[in-house]
Structures are given as C-alpha cells and as structure tokens.
Design a protein around this motif. Sequence first.
Motif, PDB file in Angstrom:
ATOM      1  N   GLN A   1      -0.239 -14.771  -5.952  1.00 18.51           N
ATOM      2  CA  GLN A   1       0.282 -13.450  -5.451  1.00 18.51           C
ATOM      3  C   GLN A   1      -0.611 -13.146  -3.987  1.00 18.51           C
ATOM      4  O   GLN A   1      -1.554 -13.786  -3.879  1.00 18.51           O
ATOM      5  N   MET A   2      -0.100 -12.231  -3.380  1.00 17.69           N
ATOM      6  CA  MET A   2      -0.881 -11.465  -2.270  1.00 17.69           C
ATOM      7  C   MET A   2      -2.160 -11.301  -2.628  1.00 17.69           C
ATOM      8  O   MET A   2      -2.347 -10.640  -3.534  1.00 17.69           O
TER       9      MET A   2
ATOM     10  N   GLU B   1       5.254  -9.041  -2.462  1.00 12.84           N
ATOM     11  CA  GLU B   1       5.612 -10.556  -2.272  1.00 12.84           C
ATOM     12  C   GLU B   1       7.088 -10.813  -2.076  1.00 12.84           C
ATOM     13  O   GLU B   1       7.705 -11.710  -1.493  1.00 12.84           O
TER      14      GLU B   1
END
Length: 191
Positions: free
Chosen positions: A173-174, A131
């Motif tokens: 988050q990813m 990120e």
Amino acid sequence: MSPAASIRSSGYTKPVIGIAGGIGSGKSLVAQTLAELGCGVIDSDAAARAVMQEPAVRQALQNWWPQCFNDDGTLNRGQLAAVVFKDPEALAQLNGLIHPRVAERREKQMRHWLQDPHVPAIVWDTPLLFETGLDQLCDRVIFVKAPYEQRLKRVVENRHWRPEELPAREKSQMALDKKEQLADDIVDNIG
C-alpha cells in the motif's frame, strides 16, 4: 483546509467522504460514527467478502490457487493473503478480479444512498482509497491515524493475524505519511 480540499469535488448530488488510514487504525469505527450521524456508509471490505462468495469468483480463485481452499471447499482467506501478499503479480491478478465487482456494488449502493432524502452524505470505507484513485471522487478525505503498535495489537487480537502479516500487507500500500499528507482531515484514534 488542505490544498487537496480546494480541488476535490465528487460530482455527486451529496457530499462523498472517503476514509483512509493504516490497517487496524479504526477506519470502520469512524465510518460507523458517521453512520450514527445519518450518513450512508459503503463498506468495501464487506463488498469484497461478498464478491469472494460469487460462484464465478470462487471458481477463478480455485483455478488459480487451489491450495487456498480448505477440505470442505471453503476459501481460506488467510492462506490466500499469504500467497498474494508475497507476490505482486498474484496480488494484481486478485485485485483485477475483485475490484471491478466491488466497484459495481459501490455504484449500486451509491444510487441507493443518493435517492434517500434522509442521508446527508455518503461515506466510503475503502482500504485502498488513494491507491485506486477513489480519493479523487471524494469531496473530503479523512485519515484515521493510530500508532503501529496499537494497530498491530488490534489485527492480532481482532482479526487473528500473525504479527508478520501487518507489515507484509502494508508493504503493498501507499506509505501512511503520504496518505496523511493527501487527506483533508485527520482523526487521531489512539483510544
């Protein structure tokens, strides 16, 4: 070797290994294992905790979110998390305060590990590796994989989180499958 591995190059004089994975997956355990093999480890969570104790940071947090402080003046990290993980702007504000200071500490530790002739490689145990774009500064990225149920159990038992905190934090988050695809190596940490 994944496609990502062929284009990675930290540019440092020693290899840099990034650790990625879901919350509670065991990233720190992998970093600790690499430390036992002689690697220098930079723990971003520990750096962030230290940064939160800096007087200027504490003052900013107290100005922005006074409700996140206990009566004795200590920061209630759980309350702060509850505030910022519900509000993307608040999370961005917090990250803008914390991340530059963590980066300064990381660079200081990098200089130390790069000068130590006994350290063969440097490990970045950084929760937001992808990120923040730090993966691009790594020679290899290891993704630590663990099932959701096991990760949930770990954070509830070890960090004393409420069960709803894990999905709330991961939402910012990813996606884990994307992180796994971007990594060079996978460690399956079911045990």
